[in-house]
Scaffold this active site. Structure first.
Site, PDB file in Angstrom:
ATOM      1  N   SER A 133       0.829  -1.199   0.000  1.00  0.00           N
ATOM      2  CA  SER A 133       0.000   0.000   0.000  1.00  0.00           C
ATOM      3  C   SER A 133       0.871   1.259   0.000  1.00  0.00           C
ATOM      4  O   SER A 133       1.671   1.461  -0.900  1.00  0.00           O
ATOM      5  CB  SER A 133      -0.959  -0.042   1.194  1.00  0.00           C
ATOM      6  OG  SER A 133      -1.970   0.926   1.069  1.00  0.00           O
ATOM      7  N   ASP A 187     -10.439  -4.832  -3.446  1.00  0.00           N
ATOM      8  CA  ASP A 187      -9.788  -3.846  -2.578  1.00  0.00           C
ATOM      9  C   ASP A 187     -10.615  -2.549  -2.537  1.00  0.00           C
ATOM     10  O   ASP A 187     -10.739  -1.868  -3.549  1.00  0.00           O
ATOM     11  CB  ASP A 187      -8.380  -3.549  -3.110  1.00  0.00           C
ATOM     12  CG  ASP A 187      -7.524  -2.761  -2.129  1.00  0.00           C
ATOM     13  OD1 ASP A 187      -8.096  -1.999  -1.334  1.00  0.00           O
ATOM     14  OD2 ASP A 187      -6.291  -2.907  -2.175  1.00  0.00           O
ATOM     15  N   HIS A 218      -8.124  -5.332   0.808  1.00  0.00           N
ATOM     16  CA  HIS A 218      -6.830  -4.655   0.971  1.00  0.00           C
ATOM     17  C   HIS A 218      -6.017  -5.458   1.977  1.00  0.00           C
ATOM     18  O   HIS A 218      -5.988  -5.144   3.183  1.00  0.00           O
ATOM     19  CB  HIS A 218      -7.067  -3.225   1.460  1.00  0.00           C
ATOM     20  CG  HIS A 218      -5.876  -2.324   1.331  1.00  0.00           C
ATOM     21  ND1 HIS A 218      -5.275  -2.047   0.121  1.00  0.00           N
ATOM     22  CD2 HIS A 218      -5.177  -1.627   2.270  1.00  0.00           C
ATOM     23  CE1 HIS A 218      -4.255  -1.214   0.306  1.00  0.00           C
ATOM     24  NE2 HIS A 218      -4.179  -0.955   1.605  1.00  0.00           N
TER      25      HIS A 218
END
Length: 242
Positions: A133, A187, A218
Protein backbone atom coordinates in the site's frame (compact mmCIF):
# COMPACT_ATOMS: atom_id res chain seq x y z
CA UNK A 1 15.53 14.98 -13.30
CA UNK A 2 18.32 14.36 -10.82
CA UNK A 3 16.75 16.07 -7.82
CA UNK A 4 19.11 17.52 -5.26
CA UNK A 5 17.05 20.34 -3.69
CA UNK A 6 16.25 20.24 0.03
CA UNK A 7 12.96 18.36 -0.28
CA UNK A 8 14.20 15.98 -2.95
CA UNK A 9 14.86 12.29 -2.73
CA UNK A 10 18.51 11.38 -3.23
CA UNK A 11 18.71 7.63 -2.55
CA UNK A 12 22.30 7.44 -3.71
CA UNK A 13 23.59 10.06 -1.30
CA UNK A 14 24.54 9.72 2.32
CA UNK A 15 21.75 12.11 3.29
CA UNK A 16 20.76 13.48 6.67
CA UNK A 17 17.52 11.52 7.11
CA UNK A 18 16.61 10.29 10.56
CA UNK A 19 17.49 6.60 10.92
CA UNK A 20 14.44 4.35 10.94
CA UNK A 21 13.82 1.85 13.71
CA UNK A 22 13.52 -1.66 12.32
CA UNK A 23 12.41 -5.19 13.08
CA UNK A 24 14.89 -7.75 11.71
CA UNK A 25 14.37 -11.44 11.11
CA UNK A 26 17.19 -13.68 9.84
CA UNK A 27 16.26 -17.03 8.32
CA UNK A 28 19.74 -18.38 9.08
CA UNK A 29 23.21 -17.38 10.25
CA UNK A 30 25.27 -14.97 8.16
CA UNK A 31 22.58 -13.84 5.67
CA UNK A 32 23.65 -13.53 2.05
CA UNK A 33 20.50 -11.77 0.82
CA UNK A 34 18.09 -9.19 2.20
CA UNK A 35 14.51 -7.98 1.80
CA UNK A 36 13.60 -4.48 2.96
CA UNK A 37 9.82 -4.40 3.41
CA UNK A 38 7.79 -1.21 4.01
CA UNK A 39 4.43 -1.54 5.77
CA UNK A 40 1.17 0.24 4.99
CA UNK A 41 -0.47 3.29 6.54
CA UNK A 42 -1.10 2.98 10.27
CA UNK A 43 0.71 -0.36 10.62
CA UNK A 44 4.29 -0.91 11.78
CA UNK A 45 7.33 -3.05 11.09
CA UNK A 46 5.79 -6.08 12.79
CA UNK A 47 2.94 -6.25 10.26
CA UNK A 48 4.55 -8.68 7.80
CA UNK A 49 6.97 -10.32 10.20
CA UNK A 50 4.75 -13.45 10.58
CA UNK A 51 5.07 -14.17 6.83
CA UNK A 52 8.81 -14.85 6.95
CA UNK A 53 8.54 -18.63 7.56
CA UNK A 54 6.08 -18.94 4.68
CA UNK A 55 8.50 -17.19 2.33
CA UNK A 56 11.35 -19.65 2.96
CA UNK A 57 12.14 -22.78 0.97
CA UNK A 58 14.32 -25.86 1.59
CA UNK A 59 17.95 -25.25 0.79
CA UNK A 60 17.40 -21.53 0.33
CA UNK A 61 19.95 -18.91 1.35
CA UNK A 62 19.90 -17.19 4.71
CA UNK A 63 17.89 -14.00 4.19
CA UNK A 64 17.71 -10.95 6.43
CA UNK A 65 14.22 -9.42 6.42
CA UNK A 66 14.27 -5.78 7.48
CA UNK A 67 10.89 -4.30 8.44
CA UNK A 68 11.23 -0.58 9.25
CA UNK A 69 8.73 1.42 11.29
CA UNK A 70 7.50 4.53 9.47
CA UNK A 71 7.71 7.79 11.44
CA UNK A 72 4.61 8.94 13.33
CA UNK A 73 2.99 11.95 11.67
CA UNK A 74 -0.48 13.54 11.31
CA UNK A 75 -2.47 12.10 8.39
CA UNK A 76 -5.02 14.43 6.84
CA UNK A 77 -7.32 11.72 5.49
CA UNK A 78 -7.70 10.35 9.02
CA UNK A 79 -8.71 13.67 10.55
CA UNK A 80 -5.15 14.71 11.27
CA UNK A 81 -4.63 11.80 13.66
CA UNK A 82 -0.98 10.97 14.25
CA UNK A 83 0.02 7.48 13.12
CA UNK A 84 2.85 5.67 11.41
CA UNK A 85 2.90 6.90 7.83
CA UNK A 86 5.49 7.29 5.09
CA UNK A 87 3.92 10.61 4.04
CA UNK A 88 0.68 12.54 4.53
CA UNK A 89 -2.35 11.63 2.41
CA UNK A 90 -5.15 14.10 1.72
CA UNK A 91 -7.28 11.88 -0.53
CA UNK A 92 -7.60 8.23 -1.54
CA UNK A 93 -8.53 9.16 -5.09
CA UNK A 94 -6.22 12.06 -5.93
CA UNK A 95 -3.38 14.22 -4.63
CA UNK A 96 -1.65 11.21 -3.10
CA UNK A 97 1.69 12.76 -3.83
CA UNK A 98 1.06 16.29 -2.53
CA UNK A 99 3.41 15.68 0.44
CA UNK A 100 6.60 15.67 -1.58
CA UNK A 101 8.72 16.45 1.48
CA UNK A 102 7.41 13.37 3.29
CA UNK A 103 7.82 11.20 0.20
CA UNK A 104 11.41 12.35 -0.33
CA UNK A 105 12.31 11.87 3.32
CA UNK A 106 10.92 8.33 3.34
CA UNK A 107 12.77 7.41 0.14
CA UNK A 108 16.02 8.66 1.66
CA UNK A 109 15.41 6.87 4.97
CA UNK A 110 14.65 3.57 3.23
CA UNK A 111 17.66 4.01 0.93
CA UNK A 112 19.83 4.26 4.03
CA UNK A 113 18.64 0.77 4.98
CA UNK A 114 19.80 -0.57 1.61
CA UNK A 115 23.19 1.06 2.09
CA UNK A 116 23.39 -0.44 5.57
CA UNK A 117 22.87 -3.93 4.16
CA UNK A 118 25.56 -3.30 1.55
CA UNK A 119 27.90 -2.17 4.33
CA UNK A 120 27.08 -5.40 6.18
CA UNK A 121 28.38 -7.35 3.20
CA UNK A 122 25.24 -8.09 1.16
CA UNK A 123 25.67 -6.99 -2.49
CA UNK A 124 22.96 -4.68 -3.84
CA UNK A 125 22.13 -7.37 -6.42
CA UNK A 126 21.02 -9.58 -3.52
CA UNK A 127 18.60 -7.02 -2.04
CA UNK A 128 14.88 -6.85 -2.79
CA UNK A 129 12.80 -3.78 -1.93
CA UNK A 130 9.18 -4.57 -1.04
CA UNK A 131 6.19 -2.62 0.18
CA UNK A 132 2.46 -2.79 0.83
CA UNK A 133 0.00 0.00 0.00
CA UNK A 134 1.57 3.31 1.06
CA UNK A 135 4.83 1.48 1.71
CA UNK A 136 4.61 -0.05 -1.75
CA UNK A 137 4.36 3.38 -3.31
CA UNK A 138 7.60 4.39 -1.59
CA UNK A 139 9.22 1.06 -2.52
CA UNK A 140 8.58 1.72 -6.22
CA UNK A 141 10.12 5.19 -6.02
CA UNK A 142 13.13 3.90 -4.11
CA UNK A 143 13.90 0.86 -6.25
CA UNK A 144 13.68 2.75 -9.54
CA UNK A 145 15.86 5.60 -8.28
CA UNK A 146 18.53 3.59 -6.44
CA UNK A 147 21.93 3.99 -8.16
CA UNK A 148 23.08 0.38 -7.71
CA UNK A 149 21.47 -2.68 -9.27
CA UNK A 150 18.97 -4.41 -6.97
CA UNK A 151 17.56 -7.94 -7.12
CA UNK A 152 13.95 -6.88 -7.53
CA UNK A 153 10.94 -4.84 -6.47
CA UNK A 154 7.71 -6.01 -4.81
CA UNK A 155 4.66 -3.72 -4.98
CA UNK A 156 1.61 -5.06 -3.14
CA UNK A 157 -1.86 -3.45 -3.21
CA UNK A 158 -0.35 -0.11 -4.16
CA UNK A 159 -0.27 2.73 -6.67
CA UNK A 160 2.20 5.06 -8.35
CA UNK A 161 3.43 8.33 -6.93
CA UNK A 162 4.92 11.15 -9.02
CA UNK A 163 4.04 9.35 -12.23
CA UNK A 164 4.91 12.40 -14.33
CA UNK A 165 8.51 12.20 -13.07
CA UNK A 166 8.92 8.45 -12.95
CA UNK A 167 11.06 8.01 -16.05
CA UNK A 168 13.18 11.10 -15.46
CA UNK A 169 13.90 10.16 -11.85
CA UNK A 170 14.65 6.49 -12.56
CA UNK A 171 18.31 5.48 -12.48
CA UNK A 172 19.78 3.50 -15.34
CA UNK A 173 21.23 0.99 -12.84
CA UNK A 174 17.76 -0.46 -12.32
CA UNK A 175 16.45 -0.39 -15.86
CA UNK A 176 14.55 -3.62 -16.54
CA UNK A 177 14.44 -4.51 -12.83
CA UNK A 178 12.14 -7.52 -12.16
CA UNK A 179 8.92 -6.47 -10.42
CA UNK A 180 6.22 -8.46 -8.61
CA UNK A 181 2.85 -6.68 -8.43
CA UNK A 182 0.00 -8.23 -6.43
CA UNK A 183 -3.44 -6.73 -5.83
CA UNK A 184 -6.84 -7.72 -4.47
CA UNK A 185 -9.75 -7.58 -6.89
CA UNK A 186 -12.06 -6.54 -4.00
CA UNK A 187 -9.79 -3.85 -2.58
CA UNK A 188 -11.97 -0.95 -1.27
CA UNK A 189 -8.98 1.22 -0.30
CA UNK A 190 -6.77 1.02 -3.38
CA UNK A 191 -8.83 -0.12 -6.38
CA UNK A 192 -7.28 -2.95 -8.37
CA UNK A 193 -7.26 -0.68 -11.43
CA UNK A 194 -4.48 1.35 -9.77
CA UNK A 195 -2.38 -1.79 -9.39
CA UNK A 196 -3.02 -2.71 -13.01
CA UNK A 197 -2.04 0.82 -14.08
CA UNK A 198 1.17 0.60 -12.06
CA UNK A 199 2.05 -2.75 -13.63
CA UNK A 200 1.37 -1.41 -17.10
CA UNK A 201 3.41 1.72 -16.51
CA UNK A 202 6.39 -0.26 -15.25
CA UNK A 203 6.16 -2.61 -18.23
CA UNK A 204 6.16 0.41 -20.56
CA UNK A 205 9.45 1.46 -18.94
CA UNK A 206 11.00 -1.92 -19.78
CA UNK A 207 10.60 -3.70 -16.46
CA UNK A 208 9.95 -7.43 -16.26
CA UNK A 209 6.61 -7.30 -14.41
CA UNK A 210 4.81 -10.32 -12.94
CA UNK A 211 1.25 -9.23 -12.11
CA UNK A 212 -1.18 -11.21 -9.94
CA UNK A 213 -4.80 -10.42 -9.11
CA UNK A 214 -6.33 -12.16 -6.09
CA UNK A 215 -9.95 -12.42 -4.82
CA UNK A 216 -9.24 -10.48 -1.61
CA UNK A 217 -9.68 -6.99 -0.10
CA UNK A 218 -6.83 -4.66 0.97
CA UNK A 219 -4.73 -7.47 2.39
CA UNK A 220 -2.52 -10.42 1.51
CA UNK A 221 -3.70 -13.99 1.06
CA UNK A 222 -2.05 -17.46 1.12
CA UNK A 223 -2.00 -17.65 -2.69
CA UNK A 224 -0.17 -14.34 -2.92
CA UNK A 225 2.38 -15.39 -0.30
CA UNK A 226 3.03 -18.64 -2.19
CA UNK A 227 3.50 -16.76 -5.47
CA UNK A 228 5.79 -14.29 -3.76
CA UNK A 229 7.89 -17.08 -2.23
CA UNK A 230 8.39 -18.58 -5.70
CA UNK A 231 9.35 -15.16 -7.05
CA UNK A 232 11.84 -14.61 -4.23
CA UNK A 233 13.34 -18.01 -4.93
CA UNK A 234 13.81 -17.15 -8.61
CA UNK A 235 15.52 -13.86 -7.72
CA UNK A 236 17.82 -15.25 -5.05
CA UNK A 237 18.81 -18.42 -6.88
CA UNK A 238 19.90 -16.39 -9.91
CA UNK A 239 23.33 -14.71 -9.90
CA UNK A 240 23.08 -10.93 -9.33
CA UNK A 241 22.81 -8.78 -12.47
CA UNK A 242 25.74 -6.57 -13.21
Amino acid sequence: MNIQESAAADPGGQGRAVELETVEVNTGPEPTAAVIWLHGLGADGHDFEPLVPELSWPGGPAIRYVFPHAPVRPVTINGGMAMRAWYDIVSLTSHRDHDQRGIADSINQAAALIRREIARGIPSGRIIVAGFSQGGAIAVQLALRFPQRLAGLVALSTYLLLDHRLENDAHKANQGLPVFVGHGSHDPMVPVQLGEMAAGRLRSMGHEVEFHRYPMPHAVCPEEVADLAAWFRARFETPPSE
